[in-house]
Design an enzyme around this catalytic site. Structure first.
Site, short mmCIF file in Angstrom:
data_model
loop_
_atom_site.label_atom_id
_atom_site.label_comp_id
_atom_site.label_asym_id
_atom_site.label_seq_id
_atom_site.Cartn_x
_atom_site.Cartn_y
_atom_site.Cartn_z
CD1 TRP A 99 -2.02 -2.18 2.03
CD2 TRP A 99 -2.94 -1.38 0.15
NE1 TRP A 99 -3.02 -3.03 1.64
CE2 TRP A 99 -3.60 -2.58 0.50
CE3 TRP A 99 -3.34 -0.70 -1.00
CZ2 TRP A 99 -4.64 -3.11 -0.25
CZ3 TRP A 99 -4.38 -1.23 -1.75
CH2 TRP A 99 -5.02 -2.42 -1.38
CG ASP A 166 -2.96 3.94 4.41
OD1 ASP A 166 -3.95 3.70 5.13
OD2 ASP A 166 -2.72 3.31 3.35
CE LYS A 190 -8.34 -3.37 4.46
NZ LYS A 190 -7.30 -2.48 3.99
C1 LIG Z 1 -6.84 -1.99 2.53
C2 LIG Z 1 -5.82 -0.91 2.53
C3 LIG Z 1 -5.81 0.11 1.56
C4 LIG Z 1 -6.76 0.14 0.39
O1 LIG Z 1 -8.03 0.48 0.78
P1 LIG Z 1 -9.20 0.67 -0.28
O2 LIG Z 1 -10.27 1.23 0.59
O3 LIG Z 1 -9.50 -0.66 -0.86
O4 LIG Z 1 -8.74 1.64 -1.30
C5 LIG Z 1 -4.85 1.09 1.67
N1 LIG Z 1 -3.95 1.09 2.67
C6 LIG Z 1 -3.93 0.12 3.61
C7 LIG Z 1 -2.90 0.17 4.70
C8 LIG Z 1 -4.86 -0.91 3.56
O5 LIG Z 1 -4.84 -1.86 4.50
#
Ligand SMILES: *Cc1c(COP(=O)(O)O)cnc(C)c1O
Length: 356
Positions: A99, A166, A190
């Site tokens: 990511w 993030d 998540k």
């Molecule tokens: C799942 C995830 C993403 C992507 O998320 P989306 O909502 O599918 O765009 C980005 N960064 C991290 C750390 C993730 O776990």
């Protein structure tokens, strides 16, 4: 048979969230209408939105000067919105996984995105510690929890330039000092709600400094001004997030859930370290994620990978196969996962060891 949900995302939600969501689908806030069919401008939904934002601020102890907004497009759209809104010339990125690499790739579209360090050469199995952040970069971007590889940066960094994180997969799992960050974002799916929404926590004074024109839908200032209702927000997902945050508050908030998360992770890491069939992929305990616990078969037992996957499934374990990039296993132990599920996985690992 009881099912144990170890999926990495979308992932397990508290039973409270599921129950309240089912109620809301039938009758939202006493309106006699479903949450699926109500106007986002209705006073009942505006109250839900406001309460969700208040819960964010209260649980994360967000200081004044910050705004919380909810947007479509997931965390992946934030990979582009962050540089579009914050970078004129240069930004710095710490590359700790898939990511983080994707965030870096998008940033390169908007200016000079510098990779200050990367753990890619070792399959992202550690968090780089010694690196220099260019002083003239406009922000430093980190990914606190690496959902795919199972590392986590658990402390709030002290850096001299605005810090952007993030936190898709570890938001609300441990206390954070929001004042050390200028922007925190993540997907809801998540640790918070079903898919369909990103949350963004922004220190307002970092906005308005770039010279490029920004389309309205991609401009944080537009969404702040519109109080997350510039266009139709993901009504259902906001409602579900409100339920999860209410659940979290009722059980004692973030410190209380952190204690449970530490305890759950310890049970599983201890078993991986003890069991002769399995090995961890993350050697430094400091870097081990408390949310996504990755492990593989020990070299001598490689051919037992598929048999263990089948055995675990037969015992009700769902979603423990590793990401398609890594293979092996990954047990996601988000806030809503009960300790009993971790214990069930550990007993399956023990039983499989004694059978083999
Ligand atoms: C799942 C995830 C993403 C992507 O998320 P989306 O909502 O599918 O765009 C980005 N960064 C991290 C750390 C993730 O776990």
């Amino acid at each position: 048979m009881k099912k144990h949900n170890f999926y990495a995302g979308p992932s397990i939600l508290p039973q409270y969230t599921l129950d309240k969501t089912i109620e809301g689908i039938k009758d939202f806030a006493g309106t006699g209408l479903s949450i699926l069919e109500i106007s986002h401008r209705s006073k009942e939904f505006v109250a839900c939105m406001n309460d969700t934002i208040s819960l964010f601020k209260e649980l994360l102890e967000i200081p004044s000067g910050y705004q919380v907004i909810f947007l479509g497009g997931g965390a992946s759209l934030q990979f582009a919105m962050v540089p579009m809104n914050l970078m004129n010339k240069k930004a710095a990125y710490l590359n700790t996984g898939e990511w983080a690499s994707k965030a870096l790739k998008e940033a390169k579209l908007f200016g000079e995105a510098v990779e200050v360090a990367s753990s890619k050469e070792k399959m992202f199995n550690y968090i780089p510690k010694n690196y220099t952040i260019p002083a003239d970069a406009e922000y430093f971007h980190i990914t606190t929890n690496n959902t795919i590889y199972g590392t986590e940066l658990k402390k709030d960094l002290d850096v001299k330039i605005p810090l952007v994180a993030d936190m898709s997969s570890d938001i609300f799992s441990r206390p954070i000092d929001v004042s050390k960050y200028s922007l925190i974002y993540g997907g809801a799916q998540k640790n918070l709600a079903p898919a369909g929404m990103a949350f963004v926590i922004i220190k307002e004074d970092i906005l308005g400094k770039v010279t490029r024109p920004i389309p309205s839908m991609l401009d944080y200032r537009v969404h702040i001004k519109g109080e997350s209702m510039f266009n139709t927000p993901p009504v259902f997902t906001v409602f579900a997030a409100q339920q999860t945050l209410t659940w979290l508050k009722n059980l004692g908030g973030i410190k209380a859930i952190q204690k449970k998360n530490i305890e759950k992770a310890k049970i599983l890491y201890d078993e991986i370290d003890r069991n002769k069939l399995f090995v961890t992929t993350i050697n430094d305990p400091e870097d081990r994620s408390l949310m996504n616990i990755c492990f593989v078969m020990a070299p001598a037992y490689k051919d037992l990978e598929k048999p263990f996957a089948d055995f675990a499934r037969s015992k009700g374990m769902l979603g423990i196969e590793g990401h398609r990039l890594t293979g092996g296993f990954r047990a996601s132990t988000y806030n809503a996962l009960p300790k009993e599920s971790v214990e069930a996985l550990v007993s399956a690992m023990k039983e499989f060891e004694s059978d083999n």
